[in-house]
Design a protein around this motif. Structure first.
Motif, PDB file in Angstrom:
ATOM      1  N   PHE A  31      -0.352  -5.473  -8.965  1.00  0.00           N
ATOM      2  CA  PHE A  31      -0.558  -4.191  -8.280  1.00  0.00           C
ATOM      3  C   PHE A  31      -2.040  -3.983  -7.964  1.00  0.00           C
ATOM      4  O   PHE A  31      -2.401  -3.490  -6.895  1.00  0.00           O
ATOM      5  CB  PHE A  31      -0.028  -3.061  -9.160  1.00  0.00           C
ATOM      6  CG  PHE A  31      -0.348  -1.683  -8.654  1.00  0.00           C
ATOM      7  CD1 PHE A  31       0.362  -1.127  -7.597  1.00  0.00           C
ATOM      8  CD2 PHE A  31      -1.358  -0.927  -9.242  1.00  0.00           C
ATOM      9  CE1 PHE A  31       0.066   0.145  -7.129  1.00  0.00           C
ATOM     10  CE2 PHE A  31      -1.654   0.347  -8.795  1.00  0.00           C
ATOM     11  CZ  PHE A  31      -0.944   0.885  -7.735  1.00  0.00           C
ATOM     12  N   ALA A  32      -2.909  -4.351  -8.919  1.00  0.00           N
ATOM     13  CA  ALA A  32      -4.347  -4.173  -8.725  1.00  0.00           C
ATOM     14  C   ALA A  32      -4.852  -4.946  -7.509  1.00  0.00           C
ATOM     15  O   ALA A  32      -5.747  -4.482  -6.796  1.00  0.00           O
ATOM     16  CB  ALA A  32      -5.098  -4.623  -9.978  1.00  0.00           C
ATOM     17  N   LEU A  33      -4.287  -6.114  -7.264  1.00  0.00           N
ATOM     18  CA  LEU A  33      -4.734  -6.924  -6.133  1.00  0.00           C
ATOM     19  C   LEU A  33      -4.441  -6.254  -4.800  1.00  0.00           C
ATOM     20  O   LEU A  33      -5.196  -6.409  -3.834  1.00  0.00           O
ATOM     21  CB  LEU A  33      -4.069  -8.305  -6.185  1.00  0.00           C
ATOM     22  CG  LEU A  33      -4.413  -9.170  -7.405  1.00  0.00           C
ATOM     23  CD1 LEU A  33      -3.606 -10.468  -7.364  1.00  0.00           C
ATOM     24  CD2 LEU A  33      -5.907  -9.474  -7.458  1.00  0.00           C
ATOM     25  N   PHE A  34      -3.348  -5.500  -4.729  1.00  0.00           N
ATOM     26  CA  PHE A  34      -2.953  -4.859  -3.473  1.00  0.00           C
ATOM     27  C   PHE A  34      -3.370  -3.391  -3.407  1.00  0.00           C
ATOM     28  O   PHE A  34      -3.204  -2.751  -2.362  1.00  0.00           O
ATOM     29  CB  PHE A  34      -1.434  -4.958  -3.288  1.00  0.00           C
ATOM     30  CG  PHE A  34      -0.942  -6.361  -3.068  1.00  0.00           C
ATOM     31  CD1 PHE A  34      -0.936  -6.917  -1.799  1.00  0.00           C
ATOM     32  CD2 PHE A  34      -0.498  -7.127  -4.136  1.00  0.00           C
ATOM     33  CE1 PHE A  34      -0.489  -8.207  -1.590  1.00  0.00           C
ATOM     34  CE2 PHE A  34      -0.046  -8.420  -3.941  1.00  0.00           C
ATOM     35  CZ  PHE A  34      -0.038  -8.965  -2.666  1.00  0.00           C
ATOM     36  N   ALA A  35      -3.897  -2.859  -4.509  1.00  0.00           N
ATOM     37  CA  ALA A  35      -4.251  -1.440  -4.557  1.00  0.00           C
ATOM     38  C   ALA A  35      -5.224  -1.023  -3.455  1.00  0.00           C
ATOM     39  O   ALA A  35      -5.020   0.022  -2.819  1.00  0.00           O
ATOM     40  CB  ALA A  35      -4.813  -1.099  -5.940  1.00  0.00           C
ATOM     41  N   PRO A  36      -6.301  -1.775  -3.175  1.00  0.00           N
ATOM     42  CA  PRO A  36      -7.217  -1.350  -2.108  1.00  0.00           C
ATOM     43  C   PRO A  36      -6.542  -1.267  -0.737  1.00  0.00           C
ATOM     44  O   PRO A  36      -6.826  -0.347   0.047  1.00  0.00           O
ATOM     45  CB  PRO A  36      -8.299  -2.443  -2.120  1.00  0.00           C
ATOM     46  CG  PRO A  36      -8.244  -3.022  -3.486  1.00  0.00           C
ATOM     47  CD  PRO A  36      -6.794  -2.978  -3.872  1.00  0.00           C
ATOM     48  N   LEU A  37      -5.663  -2.224  -0.448  1.00  0.00           N
ATOM     49  CA  LEU A  37      -4.963  -2.200   0.846  1.00  0.00           C
ATOM     50  C   LEU A  37      -4.061  -0.985   0.954  1.00  0.00           C
ATOM     51  O   LEU A  37      -3.977  -0.364   2.030  1.00  0.00           O
ATOM     52  CB  LEU A  37      -4.143  -3.484   1.011  1.00  0.00           C
ATOM     53  CG  LEU A  37      -4.933  -4.797   1.102  1.00  0.00           C
ATOM     54  CD1 LEU A  37      -3.979  -5.973   1.152  1.00  0.00           C
ATOM     55  CD2 LEU A  37      -5.850  -4.789   2.313  1.00  0.00           C
ATOM     56  N   MET A  38      -3.399  -0.623  -0.139  1.00  0.00           N
ATOM     57  CA  MET A  38      -2.487   0.508  -0.099  1.00  0.00           C
ATOM     58  C   MET A  38      -3.237   1.831  -0.010  1.00  0.00           C
ATOM     59  O   MET A  38      -2.961   2.671   0.848  1.00  0.00           O
ATOM     60  CB  MET A  38      -1.569   0.487  -1.332  1.00  0.00           C
ATOM     61  CG  MET A  38      -0.553  -0.633  -1.316  1.00  0.00           C
ATOM     62  SD  MET A  38       0.650  -0.541  -2.674  1.00  0.00           S
ATOM     63  CE  MET A  38      -0.380  -1.059  -4.051  1.00  0.00           C
ATOM     64  N   LEU A  39      -4.198   2.048  -0.916  1.00  0.00           N
ATOM     65  CA  LEU A  39      -4.891   3.334  -0.941  1.00  0.00           C
ATOM     66  C   LEU A  39      -5.755   3.528   0.300  1.00  0.00           C
ATOM     67  O   LEU A  39      -5.968   4.666   0.736  1.00  0.00           O
ATOM     68  CB  LEU A  39      -5.756   3.434  -2.198  1.00  0.00           C
ATOM     69  CG  LEU A  39      -6.297   4.828  -2.543  1.00  0.00           C
ATOM     70  CD1 LEU A  39      -5.175   5.851  -2.639  1.00  0.00           C
ATOM     71  CD2 LEU A  39      -7.089   4.791  -3.839  1.00  0.00           C
ATOM     72  N   GLY A  40      -6.214   2.440   0.890  1.00  0.00           N
ATOM     73  CA  GLY A  40      -7.003   2.553   2.117  1.00  0.00           C
ATOM     74  C   GLY A  40      -6.191   2.355   3.369  1.00  0.00           C
ATOM     75  O   GLY A  40      -6.748   2.234   4.471  1.00  0.00           O
ATOM     76  N   GLY A  41      -4.871   2.344   3.265  1.00  0.00           N
ATOM     77  CA  GLY A  41      -4.003   2.032   4.400  1.00  0.00           C
ATOM     78  C   GLY A  41      -3.349   3.216   5.063  1.00  0.00           C
ATOM     79  O   GLY A  41      -2.256   3.067   5.618  1.00  0.00           O
TER      80      GLY A  41
END
Length: 443
Positions: A333-343
């Motif tokens: 989840f941590a690896l994809f967290a920036p893409l999700m929260l900034g998406g």
């Protein structure tokens, strides 16, 4: 949820017998644990939400919004810093005056500290004095939370059926999404019902006043158990009494450290899907605060629904193996967290919903995962201090560190912070396994 009907011991017989132990079944203990924890989480989440929506403008108007939020998050962390001190003070009070006196004093301090925040003047009226008073109230919350340790989670775990200990361990953690839901719901109602000027003038104080009434209900729910003969008897049987720190640390202090790090991934995730995202959206998001808070409320329900699943699964594969698997999932989840929260809105919705599900699954089993390592007469104090250290290491500074780093280096910092918690958990679980294997060989 159906609770096991097994009792703690057989009832006494005879016309002069005291209350039957049937009156203190695991289900009764679970109710006290859930209500008590929900009230504590409510108080803390009210402060966390206000740190984003209120405190930067009311207490830190002399700096920009980002700096004001960071200052508020630093005060937010104070409660976790002093929590171990509150635990030790509470243990001393318990030795001299009993559990019920300690619990009453702690929850009274918690309620008064929270209500006191709602009575404080802002910076415009009192200057830096207002900030000092806010910090003192926050310290009061932390001392009270440490002092409110009643041993109910340990008693519940020890008296749960062996094949359902994961299920009963989950019940105490269920207070987190319940407390967050109530705090967010109250704030959302007030925030959406008032003009911004009225909200910042007086409306924000209402959730803090609500805390006192909730704490009174929680106090009576817990005292109903704590003052019973059966509760005291069971606590004595399991040696769940305060131990002196000078005896605990040399003998089994390492288990406090291992236990704190074993829960690190879950505790790091805790404030990074509850408090931090709200601050990020308020400062940099393209959607309204109301819409995002509604999404967080939905996420809290997802998290609450996931918690019972954590109990069922942990009972099948073992709690420690389960925690390791969830730590790996949090790492993904941590690896994809920036893409999700900034998406944008779709990505932010995914971040909240997936994050809360992972939080429910992991946090449901995070508390007391290695409590059994403590000798019986150290377990009561050891479990309390382990929880204190887990909050301090994993959650206390998570909002301020994540916001500070993300505002300067981007949301990739969020990934690194979560991954550090994952590594801590996996290493601690590995060390714990080796210690257990060594203990078996020695036996």
């Amino acid at each position: 949820m159906a609770l096991a009907s097994s009792t703690l011991s057989a009832p006494q017989s005879g016309p002069g017998a005291a209350r039957s132990d049937e009156d203190l079944a695991p289900g009764d203990i679970a109710v006290g644990v859930v209500i008590g924890r929900a009230s504590e989480y409510f108080d803390f989440f009210v402060f966390g939400i206000a740190s984003v929506l209120v405190f930067p403008q009311v207490f830190f108007p002399f700096v920009d919004r980002l700096s004001g939020t960071l200052y508020a998050f630093l005060i937010f962390a104070l409660a976790f810093v002093v929590r171990p001190v509150g635990t030790l003070i509470g243990m001393s009070i318990q030795r001299h005056f009993g559990r019920s006196t300690k619990l009453t004093a702690a929850l009274f301090l918690l309620g008064c500290s929270t209500v006191g925040m709602g009575l404080l003047p802002g910076h415009a009226e009192a200057g830096s004095t207002a900030i000092v008073l806010l910090a003192l109230c926050r310290v009061g919350q932390g001392l009270a939370l440490g002092g409110s340790w009643d041993g109910l989670p340990s008693l519940l775990a020890l008296n749960a059926p062996p094949h359902r200990r994961g299920w009963y361990a989950m019940l105490g953690q269920l207070g987190a999404p319940l407390g967050f839901s109530v705090a967010s719901g109250v704030f959302l109602y007030v925030f959406s019902s008032l003009e911004a000027k009225d909200f910042l003038s007086w409306g924000w104080r209402f959730p803090f006043y609500t805390a006192f009434a909730i704490n009174v209900v929680a106090l009576f729910a817990r005292l109903r158990l704590v003052v019973t003969h059966e509760y005291e008897k069971r606590m004595e049987e399991h040696e769940l009494d305060p131990a002196y720190l000078r005896e605990l640390l040399p003998a089994q202090g390492q288990h406090i450290v291992i236990g704190a790090f074993a829960a690190l991934a879950s505790y790091a995730l805790f404030h990074l899907v509850t408090v931090f995202p709200l601050s990020w959206i308020a400062l940099y998001g393209d959607q309204g605060i109301e819409d995002f808070m509604k999404m967080e409320l939905l996420g809290a329900f997802f998290g609450a629904a996931a918690m019972p699943m954590s109990g069922l699964i942990a009972d099948q594969i073992g709690r420690r193996s389960y925690l390791g698997a969830l730590a790996v999932a949090i790492g993904v989840f941590a690896l994809f967290a920036p893409l999700m929260l900034g998406g944008g809105k779709p990505g932010q919705a995914a971040f909240i919903l997936v994050g809360f599900v992972l939080l429910g699954l992991s946090y449901g089993q995070a508390a007391g995962s290695v409590t059994s390592n403590f000798l019986p007469h150290f377990r009561y104090t050891g479990a309390a201090l382990t929880a204190d250290m887990a909050w301090l290491l994993g959650a206390a500074f998570a909002p301020v560190v994540a916001l500070f780093l993300s505002s300067r280096f981007g949301l990739v910092s969020l990934s690194l912070y979560l991954l550090s918690g994952v590594v801590g958990t996996l290493v601690a679980l590995r060390v714990n396994k080796k210690l257990q294997a060594a203990a078996v060989v020695q036996d």
